[in-house]
Design an enzyme around this catalytic site. Structure first.
Site, PDB file in Angstrom:
ATOM      1  N   HIS A   1     -10.424  -5.175  -3.422  1.00  0.00           N
ATOM      2  CA  HIS A   1      -9.101  -5.403  -2.848  1.00  0.00           C
ATOM      3  C   HIS A   1      -9.222  -5.747  -1.374  1.00  0.00           C
ATOM      4  O   HIS A   1     -10.091  -5.272  -0.665  1.00  0.00           O
ATOM      5  CB  HIS A   1      -8.162  -4.213  -3.061  1.00  0.00           C
ATOM      6  CG  HIS A   1      -8.668  -2.891  -2.591  1.00  0.00           C
ATOM      7  ND1 HIS A   1      -9.662  -2.174  -3.232  1.00  0.00           N
ATOM      8  CD2 HIS A   1      -8.299  -2.127  -1.536  1.00  0.00           C
ATOM      9  CE1 HIS A   1      -9.880  -1.046  -2.605  1.00  0.00           C
ATOM     10  NE2 HIS A   1      -9.073  -0.991  -1.554  1.00  0.00           N
TER      11      HIS A   1
ATOM     12  N   ASN B   1     -13.199  -3.267   2.176  1.00  0.00           N
ATOM     13  CA  ASN B   1     -14.186  -2.197   2.263  1.00  0.00           C
ATOM     14  C   ASN B   1     -15.115  -2.227   1.056  1.00  0.00           C
ATOM     15  O   ASN B   1     -14.715  -2.642  -0.026  1.00  0.00           O
ATOM     16  CB  ASN B   1     -13.478  -0.841   2.327  1.00  0.00           C
ATOM     17  CG  ASN B   1     -12.550  -0.733   3.509  1.00  0.00           C
ATOM     18  OD1 ASN B   1     -12.882  -1.154   4.603  1.00  0.00           O
ATOM     19  ND2 ASN B   1     -11.370  -0.184   3.290  1.00  0.00           N
TER      20      ASN B   1
ATOM     21  N   ASP C   1       0.851  -1.182   0.000  1.00  0.00           N
ATOM     22  CA  ASP C   1       0.000   0.000   0.000  1.00  0.00           C
ATOM     23  C   ASP C   1       0.894   1.241   0.000  1.00  0.00           C
ATOM     24  O   ASP C   1       1.901   1.277   0.707  1.00  0.00           O
ATOM     25  CB  ASP C   1      -0.904  -0.007   1.238  1.00  0.00           C
ATOM     26  CG  ASP C   1      -2.022   1.007   1.165  1.00  0.00           C
ATOM     27  OD1 ASP C   1      -1.715   2.219   1.122  1.00  0.00           O
ATOM     28  OD2 ASP C   1      -3.195   0.608   1.153  1.00  0.00           O
ATOM     29  N   ILE C   2       0.530   2.262  -0.768  1.00  0.00           N
ATOM     30  CA  ILE C   2       1.351   3.480  -0.825  1.00  0.00           C
ATOM     31  C   ILE C   2       1.152   4.368   0.400  1.00  0.00           C
ATOM     32  O   ILE C   2       1.934   5.294   0.629  1.00  0.00           O
ATOM     33  CB  ILE C   2       1.108   4.294  -2.117  1.00  0.00           C
ATOM     34  CG1 ILE C   2      -0.329   4.782  -2.196  1.00  0.00           C
ATOM     35  CG2 ILE C   2       1.518   3.504  -3.344  1.00  0.00           C
ATOM     36  CD1 ILE C   2      -0.554   5.825  -3.268  1.00  0.00           C
TER      37      ILE C   2
ATOM     38  N   HIS D   1      -7.133  -5.815   2.161  1.00  0.00           N
ATOM     39  CA  HIS D   1      -5.992  -5.263   2.890  1.00  0.00           C
ATOM     40  C   HIS D   1      -5.465  -6.305   3.869  1.00  0.00           C
ATOM     41  O   HIS D   1      -6.234  -6.845   4.672  1.00  0.00           O
ATOM     42  CB  HIS D   1      -6.418  -4.051   3.726  1.00  0.00           C
ATOM     43  CG  HIS D   1      -6.894  -2.874   2.948  1.00  0.00           C
ATOM     44  ND1 HIS D   1      -6.115  -1.769   2.727  1.00  0.00           N
ATOM     45  CD2 HIS D   1      -8.086  -2.627   2.355  1.00  0.00           C
ATOM     46  CE1 HIS D   1      -6.801  -0.884   2.036  1.00  0.00           C
ATOM     47  NE2 HIS D   1      -8.015  -1.379   1.799  1.00  0.00           N
TER      48      HIS D   1
END
Length: 114
Positions: A100, A87, A30-31, A102
């Site tokens: 996606h 989410n 993750d950025i 996490h």
């Protein structure tokens, strides 16, 4: 989807630190990490939200979880624990509309989240 950020990452049009890839999904850092380990797992197939998962996608979605668990084990998080979050839509915090998962680990997690 031609304008999907994660599809562009999947296709190599946008660079990402890829840490996992197989014939079903891709995992990348993750950025904006929320923990020492924060990896996003996306299906190679574009699915916008959890609401768009079809019956034929059940194995694909399950595969995201097994891929995340594998990476969590490899990084030494299995015993202490980790969080998996998916989410759905804006109020839940989804900002990229490509399904996606996490993987967040490496620090204690509070409850309730959010």
């Amino acid at each position: 989807m031609s304008n999907c950020l994660f599809c562009k990452i999947r296709d190599g049009q946008i660079p990402a630190k890829v840490v996992y890839r197989d014939d079903v999904c891709l995992g990348f850092e993750d950025i904006n990490p929320q923990a020492p380990t924060h990896v996003l797992f996306i299906p190679l197939k574009h699915i916008a939200t959890v609401n768009d998962i079809a019956m034929e996608d059940r194995e694909l979605v399950g595969h995201l979880y097994t891929a995340a668990a594998r990476l969590a084990r490899e990084r030494g998080h299995a015993d202490k624990g980790y969080r998996l979050v998916m989410n759905c839509n804006e109020d839940a915090g989804q900002t990229v509309f490509h399904l996606h998962l996490h993987l967040v680990a490496g620090r204690p997690m509070g409850w309730p989240p959010g």
